[in-house]
Design a protein around this motif. Structure first.
Motif, PDB file in Angstrom:
ATOM      1  N   LEU A 257     -58.656 -45.607  39.325  1.00 33.75           N
ATOM      2  CA  LEU A 257     -58.906 -44.245  38.852  1.00 33.75           C
ATOM      3  C   LEU A 257     -57.634 -43.540  38.402  1.00 33.75           C
ATOM      4  N   GLY A 258     -56.517 -43.882  39.004  1.00 30.97           N
ATOM      5  CA  GLY A 258     -55.290 -43.189  38.629  1.00 30.97           C
ATOM      6  C   GLY A 258     -54.079 -43.773  39.318  1.00 30.97           C
ATOM      7  N   THR A 259     -52.917 -43.495  38.733  1.00 31.92           N
ATOM      8  CA  THR A 259     -51.631 -43.940  39.283  1.00 31.92           C
ATOM      9  C   THR A 259     -50.665 -42.765  39.249  1.00 31.92           C
ATOM     10  N   LEU A 260     -49.953 -42.562  40.350  1.00 33.06           N
ATOM     11  CA  LEU A 260     -49.065 -41.411  40.466  1.00 33.06           C
ATOM     12  C   LEU A 260     -47.769 -41.832  41.154  1.00 33.06           C
ATOM     13  N   GLN A 261     -46.650 -41.373  40.607  1.00 40.45           N
ATOM     14  CA  GLN A 261     -45.357 -41.557  41.250  1.00 40.45           C
ATOM     15  C   GLN A 261     -44.787 -40.184  41.601  1.00 40.45           C
ATOM     16  N   LYS A 262     -44.397 -40.019  42.878  1.00 41.32           N
ATOM     17  CA  LYS A 262     -43.798 -38.771  43.348  1.00 41.32           C
ATOM     18  C   LYS A 262     -42.326 -39.006  43.644  1.00 41.32           C
ATOM     19  N   LEU A 263     -41.489 -38.131  43.126  1.00 42.46           N
ATOM     20  CA  LEU A 263     -40.045 -38.201  43.378  1.00 42.46           C
ATOM     21  C   LEU A 263     -39.568 -36.846  43.875  1.00 42.46           C
ATOM     22  N   LYS A 264     -38.834 -36.853  44.988  1.00 46.38           N
ATOM     23  CA  LYS A 264     -38.241 -35.635  45.528  1.00 46.38           C
ATOM     24  C   LYS A 264     -36.725 -35.832  45.627  1.00 46.38           C
ATOM     25  N   TYR A 265     -35.973 -34.866  45.111  1.00 43.22           N
ATOM     26  CA  TYR A 265     -34.512 -34.981  45.133  1.00 43.22           C
ATOM     27  C   TYR A 265     -33.907 -33.591  44.893  1.00 43.22           C
ATOM     28  N   LYS A 266     -32.586 -33.517  44.999  1.00 46.30           N
ATOM     29  CA  LYS A 266     -31.865 -32.276  44.733  1.00 46.30           C
ATOM     30  C   LYS A 266     -31.048 -32.435  43.459  1.00 46.30           C
ATOM     31  N   GLU A 267     -31.088 -31.397  42.654  1.00 43.86           N
ATOM     32  CA  GLU A 267     -30.334 -31.421  41.398  1.00 43.86           C
ATOM     33  C   GLU A 267     -29.677 -30.059  41.223  1.00 43.86           C
ATOM     34  N   ASN A 268     -28.349 -30.062  41.181  1.00 44.72           N
ATOM     35  CA  ASN A 268     -27.591 -28.811  41.069  1.00 44.72           C
ATOM     36  C   ASN A 268     -27.945 -27.843  42.190  1.00 44.72           C
ATOM     37  N   GLY A 269     -28.180 -28.381  43.359  1.00 45.31           N
ATOM     38  CA  GLY A 269     -28.477 -27.557  44.525  1.00 45.31           C
ATOM     39  C   GLY A 269     -29.916 -27.132  44.647  1.00 45.31           C
ATOM     40  N   ASP A 270     -30.732 -27.441  43.643  1.00 46.58           N
ATOM     41  CA  ASP A 270     -32.150 -27.067  43.670  1.00 46.58           C
ATOM     42  C   ASP A 270     -33.012 -28.265  44.090  1.00 46.58           C
ATOM     43  N   ARG A 271     -34.088 -27.982  44.843  1.00 46.93           N
ATOM     44  CA  ARG A 271     -35.026 -29.025  45.221  1.00 46.93           C
ATOM     45  C   ARG A 271     -35.987 -29.284  44.062  1.00 46.93           C
ATOM     46  N   VAL A 272     -36.137 -30.535  43.710  1.00 50.95           N
ATOM     47  CA  VAL A 272     -36.990 -30.912  42.583  1.00 50.95           C
ATOM     48  C   VAL A 272     -38.070 -31.870  43.082  1.00 50.95           C
ATOM     49  N   LYS A 273     -39.292 -31.643  42.641  1.00 48.47           N
ATOM     50  CA  LYS A 273     -40.396 -32.546  42.956  1.00 48.47           C
ATOM     51  C   LYS A 273     -41.078 -32.929  41.646  1.00 48.47           C
ATOM     52  N   ASP A 274     -40.994 -34.193  41.302  1.00 44.55           N
ATOM     53  CA  ASP A 274     -41.626 -34.702  40.083  1.00 44.55           C
ATOM     54  C   ASP A 274     -42.894 -35.472  40.447  1.00 44.55           C
ATOM     55  N   LYS A 275     -43.968 -35.184  39.720  1.00 37.94           N
ATOM     56  CA  LYS A 275     -45.210 -35.950  39.832  1.00 37.94           C
ATOM     57  C   LYS A 275     -45.500 -36.544  38.468  1.00 37.94           C
ATOM     58  N   ILE A 276     -45.372 -37.844  38.372  1.00 38.97           N
ATOM     59  CA  ILE A 276     -45.515 -38.528  37.086  1.00 38.97           C
ATOM     60  C   ILE A 276     -46.810 -39.327  37.099  1.00 38.97           C
ATOM     61  N   ARG A 277     -47.740 -38.970  36.233  1.00 37.61           N
ATOM     62  CA  ARG A 277     -49.015 -39.663  36.127  1.00 37.61           C
ATOM     63  C   ARG A 277     -49.023 -40.513  34.855  1.00 37.61           C
ATOM     64  N   LYS A 278     -48.997 -41.802  35.020  1.00 34.91           N
ATOM     65  CA  LYS A 278     -49.119 -42.753  33.920  1.00 34.91           C
ATOM     66  C   LYS A 278     -49.582 -44.068  34.527  1.00 34.91           C
ATOM     67  N   ASN A 279     -49.976 -45.019  33.698  1.00 31.33           N
ATOM     68  CA  ASN A 279     -50.575 -46.228  34.273  1.00 31.33           C
ATOM     69  C   ASN A 279     -49.554 -47.210  34.828  1.00 31.33           C
ATOM     70  N   TYR A 280     -48.306 -47.162  34.396  1.00 34.00           N
ATOM     71  CA  TYR A 280     -47.252 -48.057  34.876  1.00 34.00           C
ATOM     72  C   TYR A 280     -47.677 -49.535  34.804  1.00 34.00           C
ATOM     73  N   ASN A 281     -48.566 -49.836  33.860  1.00 32.79           N
ATOM     74  CA  ASN A 281     -49.066 -51.214  33.685  1.00 32.79           C
ATOM     75  C   ASN A 281     -49.840 -51.721  34.909  1.00 32.79           C
ATOM     76  N   THR A 282     -50.341 -50.813  35.726  1.00 28.39           N
ATOM     77  CA  THR A 282     -51.151 -51.254  36.869  1.00 28.39           C
ATOM     78  C   THR A 282     -52.496 -51.781  36.378  1.00 28.39           C
ATOM     79  N   SER A 283     -53.060 -52.709  37.135  1.00 27.53           N
ATOM     80  CA  SER A 283     -54.318 -53.356  36.745  1.00 27.53           C
ATOM     81  C   SER A 283     -55.451 -52.339  36.728  1.00 27.53           C
ATOM     82  N   ASN A 284     -56.251 -52.398  35.680  1.00 24.65           N
ATOM     83  CA  ASN A 284     -57.382 -51.486  35.559  1.00 24.65           C
ATOM     84  C   ASN A 284     -58.557 -51.918  36.430  1.00 24.65           C
ATOM     85  N   PHE A 285     -58.698 -53.225  36.607  1.00 28.36           N
ATOM     86  CA  PHE A 285     -59.778 -53.757  37.425  1.00 28.36           C
ATOM     87  C   PHE A 285     -59.210 -54.255  38.754  1.00 28.36           C
TER      88      PHE A 285
END
Length: 360
Positions: free
Chosen positions: A288-316
């Protein structure tokens, strides 16, 4: 995740509502059947009134004649007693017939609601809801015990550890954290007994949602370049790198294990409560879906990235699974036969180990 959660909640609510509607229809059908049955019984009772009263009158006349033969009463007294007995019999026939006609009319006019009155101390309406389901008893009649439905249903919930088996590598060398990577499975199952008089073998089938999560080690994250997905080092220190795949699958297991046979007043039930069980089978479905979550600090700020793409994961998605347990809790293992990422130089297959709860 929010979309999938909403979809899951809607599906579960839909199933619950459908089940309640089905139970309501079954209850209405049972009520109508009981009322119709009682009307038939009343009609049969009405047809027997005249014969019953004539039989009672005959016994009275025999007793009067016996008193007459014994010179306890005169012929005139005997004749008067016989006329009085005959008069009572006629009135009894008339009154009993009227009573039953009114009862039938009440039932036909009001249906089940009319059945709330008690005809005698032994006859009443009972509605019981307990661990063995809904039980309705109308009147003092008893039905012969029936075997339970061959098919029942329950909720599936499983949780545990998740990782991958990578060609040419040991699990100890996995790039994913063993403690931080996990899975959750939630679904609805039907269980059908395979044999008429035995519950030792049954088949479980239904649908479930699987959330398989991987937490990456060594400050790595997934990068998709065209048809190639690989782990690469992130340019800054990561607080969290998480990769999650959501699947909708149809699981099917052949389950073995002893059962207890319980006999009730009007039914027979098989239960696996406090019994060992073993199940083996598999599953198949769609990603149904693929999600990558990344948490890190950049220039002193907290950043949370949520990247939704298939990343070539199997559909079936398809795989093997098994469980062994006691009562509602089992040790559960599932293994994806499809590779996590399709068309890669090195295959890695998802594997999960945890606890499974079959909630009746």
């Amino acid at each position: 995740m929010n979309t999938i959660t909403k979809l899951l909640v809607c599906l579960i609510l839909s199933i619950t509502i459908s089940k309640l509607q089905a139970q309501t229809k079954d209850l209405d059908s049972i009520r109508k059947e009981k009322v119709d049955y009682k009307i038939v019984k009343l009609e049969e009772e009405r047809s027997q009134i005249e014969e019953q009263e004539k039989g009672a009158l005959k016994l009275k006349i025999q007793k009067i004649n016996a008193r007459l033969d014994a010179d306890e009463i005169t012929a005139a007294e005997a004749e008067n007693l016989k006329k009085e007995a005959a008069k009572i019999a006629v009135l009894n026939i008339e009154n009993r017939t009227v009573i039953i006609d009114k009862q039938i009319a009440l039932l036909r006019r009001n249906g089940y609601d009319a059945y709330q009155y008690r005809r005698d101390d032994d006859e009443k309406v009972e509605l019981n809801i307990g661990s063995n389901g809904l039980h309705i008893n109308i009147g003092s009649e008893e039905k012969a015990p029936k075997y339970d439905l061959r098919t029942t249903n329950k909720m599936l919930f499983a949780i545990g550890f998740n990782n991958t088996i990578i060609d040419g590598e040991n699990l100890d060398d996995s790039p994913y954290k063993i403690g931080g990577s996990g899975f959750v499975e939630l679904g609805w199952l039907w269980q059908t007994r395979l044999f008429k008089d035995s519950n030792f073998m049954r088949v479980n089938y239904g649908f479930s949602f699987q959330w398989n999560k991987l937490n990456m080690k060594d400050n790595q994250y997934f990068v998709q370049t065209d048809d190639v997905t690989s782990l690469q080092e992130f340019p800054v220190d990561l607080d969290k790198a998480q990769f999650r795949v959501t699947n909708l699958v149809v699981p099917m297991h052949l389950e073995f294990g002893p059962s207890k046979k319980r006999e009730f007043k009007d039914k027979i039930r098989y239960t696996t409560e406090n019994q060992f069980k073993f199940g083996i089978g598999g599953y198949g479905g769609l990603r149904l879906g693929t999600l990558q979550k990344l948490k890190y600090k950049e220039n002193g700020d907290r950043v949370k990235d949520k990247i939704r793409k298939n990343y070539n994961t199997s559909n079936f998605v398809y795989g093997l699974s098994a469980y062994v347990g006691f009562d509602d809790v089992s040790l559960y293992v599932k293994y994806d036969l499809n590779p996590l990422f399709k068309d890669q130089a090195v295959d890695q297959n998802n594997i999960s180990v945890g606890l499974r709860f079959d909630l009746d």
